[in-house]
Write an enzyme that holds these catalytic residues in place. Sequence first.
Site, PDB file in Angstrom:
ATOM      1  CD  GLN A   1      59.303  77.101 -10.785  1.00  0.00           C
ATOM      2  OE1 GLN A   1      60.169  77.971 -10.824  1.00  0.00           O
ATOM      3  NE2 GLN A   1      58.320  77.150  -9.920  1.00  0.00           N
TER       4      GLN A   1
ATOM      5  CG  ASP B   1      65.058  77.918  -5.456  1.00  0.00           C
ATOM      6  OD1 ASP B   1      64.337  78.908  -5.244  1.00  0.00           O
ATOM      7  OD2 ASP B   1      64.842  77.073  -6.348  1.00  0.00           O
TER       8      ASP B   1
ATOM      9  CE  LYS C   1      60.804  81.498  -9.704  1.00  0.00           C
ATOM     10  NZ  LYS C   1      60.624  80.089  -9.421  1.00  0.00           N
TER      11      LYS C   1
HETATM   12  N1  GUN Z   1      58.060  76.097  -7.008  1.00  0.00           N
HETATM   13  C1  GUN Z   1      57.266  76.874  -6.231  1.00  0.00           C
HETATM   14  N2  GUN Z   1      58.016  77.754  -5.539  1.00  0.00           N
HETATM   15  C2  GUN Z   1      59.294  77.522  -5.886  1.00  0.00           C
HETATM   16  C3  GUN Z   1      60.537  78.116  -5.504  1.00  0.00           C
HETATM   17  O1  GUN Z   1      60.615  79.040  -4.694  1.00  0.00           O
HETATM   18  N3  GUN Z   1      61.645  77.606  -6.098  1.00  0.00           N
HETATM   19  C4  GUN Z   1      61.596  76.578  -6.975  1.00  0.00           C
HETATM   20  N4  GUN Z   1      62.731  76.141  -7.489  1.00  0.00           N
HETATM   21  N5  GUN Z   1      60.472  75.997  -7.341  1.00  0.00           N
HETATM   22  C5  GUN Z   1      59.333  76.478  -6.804  1.00  0.00           C
END
Ligand code: GUN
Length: 284
Positions: A97, A120, A53
């Site tokens: 996350q 998200d 990211k």
């Molecule tokens: N963990 C796995 N996929 C995601 C996601 O799309 N967003 C977040 N915040 N955590 C994750």
Amino acid sequence: MAKLIDGKAISAQIRAEIKDKTEEFYSKNGFAPGLAVIIVGENPASQVYVRNKKRGCEEVGFHSEVYEMPEATTQAELNALVDKLNADEAIHGILVQLPLPKHLDETEVLLRIDPSKDVDAFHPYNVGKIMIGDYDFLPCTPAGVMALLERTGIDPAGKKCVVIGRSNIVGKPMAMLLLHANGTVTVCHSRTKDLAAVAREADILVVAIGRADFVGADMVKEGAVVIDVGMNRRADGKLTGDVDFAAVEPIASYITPVPGGVGPMTITMLLQNTLTAAEKKAVK
Ligand code: GUN
């Protein structure tokens, strides 16, 4: 033989567009879109996602901040960081996350994120906005699937769309986006009777169930579009999807590979959401 939907190539194309828009944004506003990512603990898969990211942000010219908090972080400390980032004008998107360590309450922290920074789209406010079709942010994985369909020239309107899996992160919002795109949508899950027969009706089959090779030739109609959201690790360490690719590829008209299908799109959609959040702030 199905045509491959190349998520890597489509993702690269969209990121190039985001990079151009970011340059334009910067020259107009004098600041870049900013994304803050919070990771608590040392889950190795999460660490890889967070690194990617950050890299994605750098690639398109965003400001990015990564907060690595120790496993022993308390709810109050995590909440305090979210509060600080909510108030930070240089930050337009906040992502916590998941999964969080067991002693922390995910719902509490997701509710605490300012919905205008919820890139998200996990906050119930944004989930509700998606339901009524009036949204700023789409959750990254379903948005990635829609972008793949769109850029491949596949229009769900009037088609039978079957989603296998009903998670809050993928299955449910996926069904909603296909419905907004005028598909006729069925959602299958562990209690669905004769799932194979339902799946065989699909013109567009989206699979997000988290079981390696779950979808075989018996579940796919000749000429169907098959989108595999699965990411499973085999015993030999290889990454594999929810679809038995070798069995389904000869039947489908289009299919996404794993890796290189839906996966590369998710961070791209996160970048898109962050740019959208910054644009909304800039016009205020
Ligand atoms: N963990 C796995 N996929 C995601 C996601 O799309 N967003 C977040 N915040 N955590 C994750």
